[in-house]
Design an enzyme around this catalytic site. Sequence first.
Site, PDB file in Angstrom:
ATOM      1  N   ALA A  25       1.437   3.550   7.517  1.00 20.87           N
ATOM      2  CA  ALA A  25       1.783   4.919   7.872  1.00 20.87           C
ATOM      3  C   ALA A  25       0.543   5.740   8.262  1.00 20.87           C
ATOM      4  O   ALA A  25       0.665   6.874   8.691  1.00 20.87           O
ATOM      5  CB  ALA A  25       2.512   5.596   6.719  1.00 20.87           C
ATOM      6  N   ASN A  82       0.825  -1.200   0.000  1.00 21.10           N
ATOM      7  CA  ASN A  82       0.000   0.000   0.000  1.00 21.10           C
ATOM      8  C   ASN A  82       0.863   1.256   0.000  1.00 21.10           C
ATOM      9  O   ASN A  82       0.999   1.929  -1.016  1.00 21.10           O
ATOM     10  CB  ASN A  82      -0.947  -0.017   1.196  1.00 21.10           C
ATOM     11  CG  ASN A  82      -1.932   1.135   1.158  1.00 21.10           C
ATOM     12  OD1 ASN A  82      -1.885   1.989   0.289  1.00 21.10           O
ATOM     13  ND2 ASN A  82      -2.833   1.176   2.124  1.00 21.10           N
ATOM     14  N   ASP A  83       1.487   1.552   1.149  1.00 19.84           N
ATOM     15  CA  ASP A  83       2.246   2.800   1.275  1.00 19.84           C
ATOM     16  C   ASP A  83       3.340   2.937   0.212  1.00 19.84           C
ATOM     17  O   ASP A  83       3.622   4.046  -0.244  1.00 19.84           O
ATOM     18  CB  ASP A  83       2.885   2.888   2.668  1.00 19.84           C
ATOM     19  CG  ASP A  83       1.838   3.114   3.750  1.00 19.84           C
ATOM     20  OD1 ASP A  83       0.752   3.634   3.418  1.00 19.84           O
ATOM     21  OD2 ASP A  83       2.104   2.771   4.912  1.00 19.84           O
ATOM     22  N   VAL A  84       3.944   1.826  -0.186  1.00 24.24           N
ATOM     23  CA  VAL A  84       5.066   1.903  -1.127  1.00 24.24           C
ATOM     24  C   VAL A  84       4.616   2.247  -2.543  1.00 24.24           C
ATOM     25  O   VAL A  84       5.437   2.405  -3.433  1.00 24.24           O
ATOM     26  CB  VAL A  84       5.898   0.600  -1.158  1.00 24.24           C
ATOM     27  CG1 VAL A  84       6.516   0.325   0.196  1.00 24.24           C
ATOM     28  CG2 VAL A  84       5.073  -0.581  -1.622  1.00 24.24           C
ATOM     29  N   THR A  85       3.273   2.363  -2.745  1.00 23.77           N
ATOM     30  CA  THR A  85       2.777   2.750  -4.069  1.00 23.77           C
ATOM     31  C   THR A  85       2.099   4.109  -4.027  1.00 23.77           C
ATOM     32  O   THR A  85       1.561   4.569  -5.026  1.00 23.77           O
ATOM     33  CB  THR A  85       1.728   1.742  -4.576  1.00 23.77           C
ATOM     34  OG1 THR A  85       0.599   1.772  -3.690  1.00 23.77           O
ATOM     35  CG2 THR A  85       2.284   0.333  -4.621  1.00 23.77           C
TER      36      THR A  85
END
Lengths: 464, 138
Positions: A433, A392-395
């Site tokens: 996050a 999720n956050d890494v995209t």
Amino acid sequence: MSENIAAFFYLVASVFFILALRGLSSPQTARAGNLYGILGMVIAVATTLLTPHVVSYWLIVAGILIGGAIGTYIALQIQMTALPQLVAAFHSLVGLAAVCVAASAFTAPQEFGIGVPGAIERASLVEMSIGMAIGAITFTGSIVAFTKLQGLVSGRPLMFPGQHWLNAGLGALLVLLIAIFVASGAGAVFWLLLVLSLALGFLLIMPIGGADMPVVISMLNSYSGWAASGIGFTLSNSLLIITGALVGSSGAILSYIMCKGMNRSIVNVVLGGFGTEGGTVVGRAGAADRSVRSGSAEDAAFILKNAGSVIIVPGYGMAVAQAQHALREMADLLKKDGVQVRYAIHPVAGRMPGHMNVLLAEANVPYDEVFELDEINRDFASTDVAFVIGANDVTNPAAKTDPDSPIYGMPILDVERAKTVLFVKRSMASGYAGVENELFYRDNTMMLFGDAKKMCEEIVKAME
Amino acid sequence: MADPASLAGRAGSLADDAGRLAQDLQAMAHQLSFQAATATTGPVGGPSLVYELTIFVLAVFVGYHVVWRVTPALHSPLMSVTNAISSVIIVGGLIAAGPAGFGFSKFIGFVAVTLAAVNIFGGFIVTQRMLQMFQRKK
């Protein structure tokens, strides 16, 4: 065996350990590297057993048999998804072993040739206390990391007021106690030092949240090396010094890479308190008027089959759902249809460095289909479908566009550049996050709500 | 005249003292012979701290350069293999558990050997399992 010959064989063992790490520069040479490592260890143990220090063998044989049996059993049983907690547990053992050796050297220094009880050489006291302190911090710190990774305690960062001051105070006290210990050589100070270090290890890792664990594990990896080095100084053993330094710098480099992958400083991670452990549902305010396009497994299967190229972006969610095998099946079907399938791995995907690579390898995904962020990030623009599963956050494009976002500046995988983004997710909840991912609301995004493994299986069914 | 009981007690404590003295002497003799052994082969009193620091700093640099060359795909095996080789601390445990007789230091030496052995076997085997899974495209 004389000291000189022993020192020579220790050197040979050190070289084998360096070759073991060297082998990991490519998957073809890695297995040979591991054998070098085993060989180095055998030489190290055999050499020590042949020195005049060791005259009684029964207890040693018992220890190696018991420990070896336990270690072998665990290593053969462990599931690859549980790798991070296994490594954390192993780190704690190294830490505890360092404490044991330091305590033994303190109570029976004559066996180690560093003096007699009550009159140990000053330099040895310094090295011994530092080795012991790092070992103790590694021990309790790794136990906390283990319980968090295993889910025994919540991965949420545990904070209380005055925490950093307490830790700083304890750290200062630790240095003071080491000084007192070196000056006096008193047993009471030694044990007090041990208790304090144990407490400090516990307090240091507690405030660090679940998804910062890649950094924590690497850091503890590094500590276990420095502890071994400290003990090496105490025993004037070059093998321990060299090996400890190798492991210590390896862990430090991994910590650095992980921090860079999150665009955070090591200090920021260590101070902790970051993240919410991915549970909070996004506030509906402002999101209510935005529509999300969600699709079924059949829709996804149709889109995938008609694509020319697909990049799969796995994350921790894939590990949790054990979806890697179903995912590979899906990829196999696509490849049979002539679709180009590749995998893109973010440096901090998963709970330890390289976690995703191991899981994909476990599912028989050839390693030359798996790419790092730098290698593949340009290719998203020319790709038909980005298939995000458990990440999720890494995209999140907010990392590039929104300076107020907590993840601003973090390098991300540019999945939004692909023609279509398929996003497998259980709900609309935000990532670790605690940041909303605006990718969900884009026109070219289709959300596939459901468990990662089930979704892959359904897509496979729909494709057949 | 003291009674036999207290005499026996004093004799006992004297014997204890003598025993302790003998132990200390033995330890000192051990230490001396060890120093003599190292003195004949190496610099006086074993390697100096500066010498050890030299080894340490050079090893850090070797580690730095070798580890940067490790491919990111193999960072998990790197972790488990460094874990296994840092258990070379077993060397300290072996020395602690090696002497004749039995005492506290020998016992914790045994504990250290056992813990490190778990790590050595566990670490190398789990690394081997991981590496076996990394294969090329067929």
